[in-house]
Design an enzyme around this catalytic site. Structure first.
Site, PDB file in Angstrom:
ATOM      1  N   SER A   8      19.477 -15.193  74.884  1.00 14.04           N
ATOM      2  CA  SER A   8      19.610 -16.582  75.320  1.00 14.04           C
ATOM      3  C   SER A   8      19.849 -17.489  74.124  1.00 14.04           C
ATOM      4  CB  SER A   8      18.348 -17.034  76.058  1.00 14.04           C
ATOM      5  OG  SER A   8      18.408 -18.437  76.223  1.00 14.04           O
ATOM      6  N   HIS A  33      23.711 -15.325  77.121  1.00 13.26           N
ATOM      7  CA  HIS A  33      23.044 -16.057  78.197  1.00 13.26           C
ATOM      8  C   HIS A  33      22.985 -17.534  77.809  1.00 13.26           C
ATOM      9  CE1 HIS A  33      20.367 -16.400  81.709  1.00 13.26           C
ATOM     10  NE2 HIS A  33      19.661 -17.254  80.983  1.00 13.26           N
ATOM     11  N   ASP A  35      21.859 -21.331  78.925  1.00 11.86           N
ATOM     12  CA  ASP A  35      20.944 -22.076  79.797  1.00 11.86           C
ATOM     13  C   ASP A  35      21.314 -23.547  79.855  1.00 11.86           C
ATOM     14  OD1 ASP A  35      18.940 -20.078  80.596  1.00 11.86           O
ATOM     15  OD2 ASP A  35      18.542 -19.928  78.448  1.00 11.86           O
ATOM     16  N   MET A  37      20.435 -27.128  81.431  1.00 13.11           N
ATOM     17  CA  MET A  37      19.313 -27.857  82.070  1.00 13.11           C
ATOM     18  C   MET A  37      19.643 -29.335  82.162  1.00 13.11           C
ATOM     19  SD  MET A  37      16.200 -26.193  79.921  1.00 13.11           S
ATOM     20  CE  MET A  37      16.032 -24.414  79.725  1.00 13.11           C
ATOM     21  N   HIS A  66      23.514 -19.805  83.239  1.00 10.72           N
ATOM     22  CA  HIS A  66      22.362 -20.008  84.123  1.00 10.72           C
ATOM     23  C   HIS A  66      22.172 -21.505  84.308  1.00 10.72           C
ATOM     24  CE1 HIS A  66      17.656 -19.573  84.429  1.00 10.72           C
ATOM     25  NE2 HIS A  66      18.193 -19.990  85.558  1.00 10.72           N
ATOM     26  N   MET A  68      20.318 -24.550  85.548  1.00  4.43           N
ATOM     27  CA  MET A  68      19.049 -25.103  86.030  1.00  4.43           C
ATOM     28  C   MET A  68      19.291 -26.582  86.293  1.00  4.43           C
ATOM     29  SD  MET A  68      16.699 -22.986  83.387  1.00  4.43           S
ATOM     30  CE  MET A  68      18.145 -22.548  82.441  1.00  4.43           C
ATOM     31  N   MET A 137      13.144 -15.287  87.715  1.00  2.63           N
ATOM     32  CA  MET A 137      12.520 -16.026  86.616  1.00  2.63           C
ATOM     33  C   MET A 137      11.100 -15.488  86.416  1.00  2.63           C
ATOM     34  SD  MET A 137      14.853 -18.003  85.578  1.00  2.63           S
ATOM     35  CE  MET A 137      13.824 -18.593  84.240  1.00  2.63           C
ATOM     36  N   ASP A 175      14.421 -13.099  83.422  1.00  2.00           N
ATOM     37  CA  ASP A 175      14.596 -14.187  82.459  1.00  2.00           C
ATOM     38  C   ASP A 175      13.270 -14.891  82.179  1.00  2.00           C
ATOM     39  OD1 ASP A 175      15.584 -16.180  80.871  1.00  2.00           O
ATOM     40  OD2 ASP A 175      16.815 -17.130  82.423  1.00  2.00           O
TER      41      ASP A 175
END
Ligand code: DX5
Ligand code: ZN
Length: 221
Positions: A8, A33, A35, A37, A66, A68, A137, A175
């Site tokens: 990540s 990966h 992330d 957000m 990913h 979020m 998660m 994750d």
């Protein structure tokens, strides 16, 4: 089946992002990966399109994005244009999850669904054939470096059994809080993809940390 490692980049040094993307490229890792957000679905804000565009310029390996974020449908075509291979949305953030998954595939990406630790597996039961990946998660999303929630092991086993019973072929990704201490056990339970942030970038030698995760998952295959 080979087990995949997805470091990540949330745990990378953002002032040396090109260098850390190259670390993943040079390592035995399989995916980047990424992330995203929004400060709404999760309390934290990470990074957005311009940063992913910059990552993409240095990455050959697939981008595992990913999201979020709330209402992720708004950005599906943007992430396709940025070169995302896998686009994972949260079941909790999608009112019309089936529609969202199909829109992701139509945009040329592989659809994934992430489930928060408290979200029952039933949330994906009716869309198992529409999915390429289910991300369980193992921490509450929003931050790297959190402690792995041990009930995840049982959730992986259950999801693996559901997958087998339905004859589905999505990948199971874990994750949060993943490292050398739990990698083998996760793979034994049925995990296919391990996301690792701080256990890779926080290690003295990230290349060695990835190699270690690879060998641990291979041993228990
Ligand atoms: C958490 C993110 C994770 C995170 C993992 O909200 O989705 O991908 O970066 O970081 P570690 O491996 O440090 O728990
Ligand atoms: Zn993630």
């Amino acid at each position: 089946m080979a087990h995949l490692i997805a470091p990540s980049l949330l745990a990378a040094d953002f002032a040396h992002l090109g260098r850390d993307v190259k670390v993943v490229e040079d390592s035995q890792a399989d995916w980047h990966h990424i992330d995203v957000m929004d400060g709404m679905f999760v309390p934290n804000i990470s990074f957005g399109m311009p940063v992913i565009k910059a990552i993409g310029r240095h990455a050959q390996k697939p981008l595992d994005v990913h999201l979020m974020i709330e209402a992720p449908d708004r950005y599906i075509s943007d992430f396709a244009a940025l070169g995302a291979s896998i686009l994972t949305v949260h079941a909790e953030a999608c009112v019309h999850l089936h529609r969202t998954l199909h829109a992701i595939r139509e945009a040329g990406m592989r659809p994934g669904v992430a489930l928060n630790p408290h979200t029952p597996l039933a949330a994906i039961e009716e869309v198992m054939s529409d999915l390429d990946l289910v991300c369980l998660m193992s921490v509450n999303p929003g931050f790297g470096g959190q402690k792995f929630i041990p009930t995840t092991f049982e959730k992986v086993r259950k999801l693996n059994a559901m997958r087998r019973a339905a004859n589905a072929d999505f990948l199971i990704e874990i994750d949060g809080g993943v490292g050398a201490g739990n990698a083998a056990q996760l793979v034994e339970a049925g995990a296919d993809v391990l996301v690792a942030g701080s256990s890779v970038f926080g290690a003295p030698d990230p290349l060695e940390a990835v190699a270690k995760l690879k060998s641990l998952t291979a041993l228990s295959a």
